[in-house]
Motif scaffolding. Sequence first.
Motif, PDB file in Angstrom:
ATOM      1  N   ILE A   6       0.855  -1.189   0.000  1.00  0.00           N
ATOM      2  CA  ILE A   6       0.000   0.000   0.000  1.00  0.00           C
ATOM      3  C   ILE A   6       0.889   1.237   0.000  1.00  0.00           C
ATOM      4  CG2 ILE A   6      -1.769   1.279   1.258  1.00  0.00           C
ATOM      5  CD1 ILE A   6      -2.617  -1.456   2.447  1.00  0.00           C
ATOM      6  N   ILE A   7       0.677   2.079  -0.980  1.00  0.00           N
ATOM      7  CA  ILE A   7       1.478   3.295  -1.119  1.00  0.00           C
ATOM      8  C   ILE A   7       0.905   4.371  -0.201  1.00  0.00           C
ATOM      9  CG2 ILE A   7       2.221   5.099  -2.732  1.00  0.00           C
ATOM     10  CD1 ILE A   7       1.865   2.949  -4.951  1.00  0.00           C
ATOM     11  N   GLY A   8       1.766   4.992   0.569  1.00  0.00           N
ATOM     12  CA  GLY A   8       1.325   6.050   1.480  1.00  0.00           C
ATOM     13  C   GLY A   8       0.577   5.487   2.677  1.00  0.00           C
ATOM     14  N   GLN A   9      -0.206   6.310   3.320  1.00  0.00           N
ATOM     15  CA  GLN A   9      -1.023   5.921   4.471  1.00  0.00           C
ATOM     16  C   GLN A   9      -0.181   5.346   5.606  1.00  0.00           C
ATOM     17  OE1 GLN A   9      -4.009   6.831   4.681  1.00  0.00           O
ATOM     18  NE2 GLN A   9      -4.750   7.065   2.603  1.00  0.00           N
ATOM     19  N   GLU A  10       1.059   5.810   5.753  1.00  0.00           N
ATOM     20  CA  GLU A  10       1.967   5.256   6.766  1.00  0.00           C
ATOM     21  C   GLU A  10       1.419   5.420   8.175  1.00  0.00           C
ATOM     22  OE1 GLU A  10       4.530   3.317   6.122  1.00  0.00           O
ATOM     23  OE2 GLU A  10       4.059   3.629   4.008  1.00  0.00           O
ATOM     24  N   GLU A  11       0.852   6.570   8.463  1.00  0.00           N
ATOM     25  CA  GLU A  11       0.317   6.817   9.802  1.00  0.00           C
ATOM     26  C   GLU A  11      -0.832   5.848  10.125  1.00  0.00           C
ATOM     27  OE1 GLU A  11      -1.769  10.373  12.397  1.00  0.00           O
ATOM     28  OE2 GLU A  11      -0.707  10.889  10.564  1.00  0.00           O
ATOM     29  N   VAL A  12      -1.712   5.644   9.168  1.00  0.00           N
ATOM     30  CA  VAL A  12      -2.851   4.746   9.375  1.00  0.00           C
ATOM     31  C   VAL A  12      -2.358   3.306   9.533  1.00  0.00           C
ATOM     32  CG1 VAL A  12      -4.993   3.848   8.379  1.00  0.00           C
ATOM     33  CG2 VAL A  12      -4.399   6.258   8.092  1.00  0.00           C
ATOM     34  N   PRO A  34     -12.078  10.135   0.733  1.00  0.00           N
ATOM     35  CA  PRO A  34     -12.392  10.271  -0.681  1.00  0.00           C
ATOM     36  C   PRO A  34     -12.015   9.014  -1.463  1.00  0.00           C
ATOM     37  CG  PRO A  34     -10.982  12.077   0.069  1.00  0.00           C
ATOM     38  CD  PRO A  34     -11.102  11.115   1.188  1.00  0.00           C
ATOM     39  N   SER A  35     -12.649   8.853  -2.587  1.00  0.00           N
ATOM     40  CA  SER A  35     -12.367   7.738  -3.474  1.00  0.00           C
ATOM     41  C   SER A  35     -10.900   7.766  -3.905  1.00  0.00           C
ATOM     42  CB  SER A  35     -13.274   7.841  -4.697  1.00  0.00           C
ATOM     43  OG  SER A  35     -13.104   6.734  -5.520  1.00  0.00           O
ATOM     44  N   GLY A  36     -10.272   6.602  -3.929  1.00  0.00           N
ATOM     45  CA  GLY A  36      -8.893   6.511  -4.385  1.00  0.00           C
ATOM     46  C   GLY A  36      -7.848   6.713  -3.307  1.00  0.00           C
ATOM     47  N   THR A  37      -8.253   6.750  -2.035  1.00  0.00           N
ATOM     48  CA  THR A  37      -7.283   6.991  -0.966  1.00  0.00           C
ATOM     49  C   THR A  37      -6.745   5.707  -0.349  1.00  0.00           C
ATOM     50  OG1 THR A  37      -9.071   7.228   0.646  1.00  0.00           O
ATOM     51  CG2 THR A  37      -8.215   9.250  -0.351  1.00  0.00           C
ATOM     52  N   GLY A  38      -7.195   4.555  -0.806  1.00  0.00           N
ATOM     53  CA  GLY A  38      -6.660   3.295  -0.326  1.00  0.00           C
ATOM     54  C   GLY A  38      -7.420   2.656   0.814  1.00  0.00           C
TER      55      GLY A  38
END
Length: 68
Positions: A6-12, A34-38
């Motif tokens: 998963i690209i990004g969303q490191e904090e989550v 929003p749509s497309g945020t993983g």
Amino acid sequence: MLFKEIIGQEEVKQKLLKLVRDDRTPHALMLFGPSGTGKLPLAIAMTQYLACGDRQETDSCGRCPSCQ
């Protein structure tokens, strides 16, 4: 799906892993945005991590029957 895919969303990702590490996994989680945020990949990775038979510190193994 693995957390590392998963690209990004490191904090989550770190917060979700901490819930499991601290044995404080709630009976339900709501992922929204929003749509497309993983959101869907995060939900799949978390489910796989919880079911993994050889769970690592930061990700599921990706090889056990539960991961396959």
